[in-house]
Scaffold this motif. Structure first.
Motif, mmCIF file in Angstrom:
data_model
loop_
_atom_site.group_PDB
_atom_site.id
_atom_site.type_symbol
_atom_site.label_atom_id
_atom_site.label_comp_id
_atom_site.label_asym_id
_atom_site.label_seq_id
_atom_site.Cartn_x
_atom_site.Cartn_y
_atom_site.Cartn_z
ATOM 1 N N THR A 1 0.804 -1.224 0.000
ATOM 2 C CA THR A 1 0.000 0.000 0.000
ATOM 3 C C THR A 1 0.841 1.279 0.000
ATOM 4 O O THR A 1 0.292 2.358 -0.177
ATOM 5 N N LEU A 2 2.145 1.164 0.189
ATOM 6 C CA LEU A 2 2.986 2.363 0.274
ATOM 7 C C LEU A 2 2.792 3.298 -0.930
ATOM 8 O O LEU A 2 2.452 4.470 -0.770
ATOM 9 N N ALA B 1 -5.492 -4.280 -1.443
ATOM 10 C CA ALA B 1 -4.321 -5.112 -1.174
ATOM 11 C C ALA B 1 -4.747 -6.455 -0.585
ATOM 12 O O ALA B 1 -4.260 -7.510 -0.988
ATOM 13 N N GLU B 2 -5.663 -6.419 0.367
ATOM 14 C CA GLU B 2 -6.090 -7.667 1.004
ATOM 15 C C GLU B 2 -6.808 -8.571 0.008
ATOM 16 O O GLU B 2 -6.636 -9.788 0.010
ATOM 17 N N GLN B 3 -7.586 -7.935 -0.843
ATOM 18 C CA GLN B 3 -8.309 -8.727 -1.835
ATOM 19 C C GLN B 3 -7.324 -9.394 -2.807
ATOM 20 O O GLN B 3 -7.462 -10.576 -3.128
ATOM 21 N N LEU B 4 -6.326 -8.624 -3.236
ATOM 22 C CA LEU B 4 -5.320 -9.184 -4.145
ATOM 23 C C LEU B 4 -4.524 -10.287 -3.449
ATOM 24 O O LEU B 4 -4.206 -11.317 -4.053
ATOM 25 N N LEU B 5 -4.199 -10.071 -2.183
ATOM 26 C CA LEU B 5 -3.440 -11.086 -1.446
ATOM 27 C C LEU B 5 -4.253 -12.373 -1.340
ATOM 28 O O LEU B 5 -3.704 -13.478 -1.438
ATOM 29 N N ARG B 6 -5.548 -12.235 -1.152
ATOM 30 C CA ARG B 6 -6.401 -13.432 -1.107
ATOM 31 C C ARG B 6 -6.314 -14.175 -2.427
ATOM 32 O O ARG B 6 -6.228 -15.388 -2.459
ATOM 33 N N ARG B 7 -6.338 -13.401 -3.492
ATOM 34 C CA ARG B 7 -6.327 -14.030 -4.816
ATOM 35 C C ARG B 7 -5.072 -14.839 -5.053
ATOM 36 O O ARG B 7 -5.096 -15.847 -5.752
#
Ligand SMILES: Nc1ncnc2c1ncn2[C@@H]1O[C@H](COP(=O)(O)OP(=O)(O)OP(=O)(O)O)[C@@H](O)[C@H]1O
Ligand SMILES: [Mg+2]
Lengths: 238, 251
Positions: B106-107, B124-130
């Motif tokens: 997110t920086l 970011a969290e959604q992409l990390l889940r993916r």
């Protein structure tokens, strides 16, 4: 035996009593003065030296914020000059400046001026070396994401070199502590003054030894706190 | 759609020298929106240099590069805006060691794109889940394997919502068992319609992911063919020789 005689004389009851009295009377203020001068001077030195150190790295031809070559050269020469003058001589040389700023050249406050002037070029060099350790790939990464030079400095270069900056701040503060003790010879206050006044001028060895031991303890203290902070801030280690 | 609207990346007559060495000698390349192009070529032929020119990290001597119609000029003010449109992933991941995974991602969205923190974080969290790394969001890079780090690096680039993604040998430093997890993420991305320019030495992957193969040799593009055509029937001897080096024969 010469050694036993030496200790016998050094620790003669009347001398111990006398020393203890002086220690009780003078040391608390002296310790406070030493700490105060050391911390304040180091803070000012960091305030000036840190941005300078940043410029030394970013202002290079291949840096993220290139500055004119003559400016970089001038900066480097000034820093080198200040760093090559022995502290006590520097102290005398800046007497006029000290008088202009503080109003006097003796006493605790007055030593802050020469200490800052002696320490900021040192801090600038330490900062420079810390920032040079930052992986250049990280800086490129930030550039490729569109970060501005200021963002790269404040969000990448400095945060990524925090452990190294803390170690170097520790080196700086212990060096300033040493200088501040030295300043006792030219009118500075604190433990240095006591060591010189009593030990050197009045042959009261016990007082000098006590002052030196306290200086050693202070250095150890700064060093262990600094090392701990540096290790704690390092996220690269397990 | 007019032709120009379809074009994502347009490189024309690109020349790049390092001192006296001509590295890129008149490269022309056009990539349409949603297209996946794999660039092949032997070591030292200039693939990384080309990607770095596209990304504004390297200046060039002649020619032009346009992203979505906007011209790239290395080091210019406009470049900082333009480089946000280009997501880049390098072989060395280059995660920030002193920031946790979420902060790494997110920086730039928060500081460079000035997006709201919650918004960047949610994406970011959604992409990390993916990519199967949501559990690692609070970890530091050192706690991740190479493959995981590289997936985070991809997520970090994606979180800027780029229009085109550049990949430079992103699996070259990985152990074989980690290569797959990274390539799978890229395959999924390609199928999702992302415009991609990929440099890789994984021939099987290149064949699977690419719409088009570009073969770079001595600073020039020698072949620019649909993937199947390139692998089955390359038109130049250089390309044939290059493909040969990836085949093993029993003697
Ligand atoms: N900064 C530089 N200064 C001078 N020469 C460079 C520089 N960067 C790259 N080169 C040279 O440019 C040529 C192309 O390098 P480049 O890294 O683009 O090759 P590549 O195709 O990516 O190779 P590889 O497959 O090994 O990654 C090489 O001969 C390299 O030595
Ligand atoms: Mg390369």
């Amino acid at each position: 035996m010469a050694l036993t005689e030496f200790f016998h004389e050094l620790l003669a009851p009347d001398k111990v009593d006398e020393a203890w009295l002086i220690i009780q009377n003078q040391f608390p203020t002296a310790i406070w003065e030493t700490l105060y001068v050391t911390v304040l001077s180091t803070l000012f030195a960091i305030l000036i030296g840190l941005p300078l150190g940043v410029l030394l790295v970013t202002g290079e031809k291949k840096g993220i914020l290139p500055l004119p070559a003559w400016l970089m050269q001038t900066l480097n020469v000034i820093i080198n000059l200040l760093r090559s003058v022995p502290f006590l001589i520097l102290m005398i040389m800046v007497f006029p400046l000290t008088r202009a700023i503080v109003g006097t050249v003796v006493g605790t406050e007055a030593t802050v001026v020469p200490l800052v002037i002696a320490a900021f070029p040192f801090v600038a060099r330490l900062t420079e070396s810390s920032l040079r350790e930052v992986n250049p790939n990280l800086i490129e990464m930030a550039q490729s994401m569109g970060a501005s030079p200021l963002q790269i400095i404040t969000k990448v270069m400095i945060p990524e070199s925090v452990p190294s900056l803390l170690s170097n701040a520790t080196i700086a503060i212990t060096t300033v502590l040493g200088y501040s003790a030295m300043s006792g010879i030219l009118g500075g206050g604190g433990l240095g003054k006591i060591a010189i006044n009593y030990g050197y001028y009045r042959y009261k060895d016990l007082i000098m030894i006590a002052a030196v031991i306290l200086l050693i303890v202070l250095v150890q203290l700064f060093q262990s706190v600094g090392t701990r902070l540096a290790v704690h801030s390092d996220k690269r280690l397990k | 759609m007019a032709d120009e609207d379809r074009i994502m990346l347009e490189i024309a007559g690109l020349k790049k020298k390092f001192g006296e060495d001509v590295i890129l000698d008149g490269v022309d390349l056009t990539i349409n929106k949603g297209e996946v192009v794999v660039m092949l070529g032997s070591s030292g032929c200039g693939k990384s240099t080309l990607l770095r020119c596209i990304n504004g990290l390297e200046s060039f001597d002649e020619g032009s590069i346009r992203i979505d119609g906007e011209e790239i000029v290395s080091g210019s003010k406009a470049m900082t805006h333009l480089s946000q449109k280009i997501g880049m992933v390098f072989q060395s991941y280059d995660l920030f060691p002193h920031r946790n995974i979420l902060d790494n991602i997110t920086l730039a969205p928060v500081k460079v794109q000035r997006r709201a923190k919650e918004d960047a974080r949610a994406q970011a969290e959604q992409l990390l889940r993916r990519v199967g790394l949501w559990e690692k969001r609070k970890a530091y890079p050192r706690e991740l394997s190479g493959g995981q780090k590289q997936r985070v690096a991809i997520v970090r680039a994606l979180c800027m919502n780029p229009e085109i993604m550049l990949f430079d040998e992103v699996t070259a430093a990985l152990d074989p068992e980690m290569v797959r997890e990274v390539l799978d993420v890229m395959l999924e991305l390609a199928q999702g319609g992302m415009t991609m320019l990929i440099v890789t030495h994984e021939m099987g992957f290149a064949r699977a992911v690419a719409d088009r193969i570009v073969f770079l040799d001595e600073g020039k593009i020698l072949e620019n063919l649909p993937a199947e055509t390139f692998f089955n029937n390359p038109s130049t001897q250089r390309a044939k020789d290059f493909l040969q080096t990836f085949e093993f024969k029993k003697h």
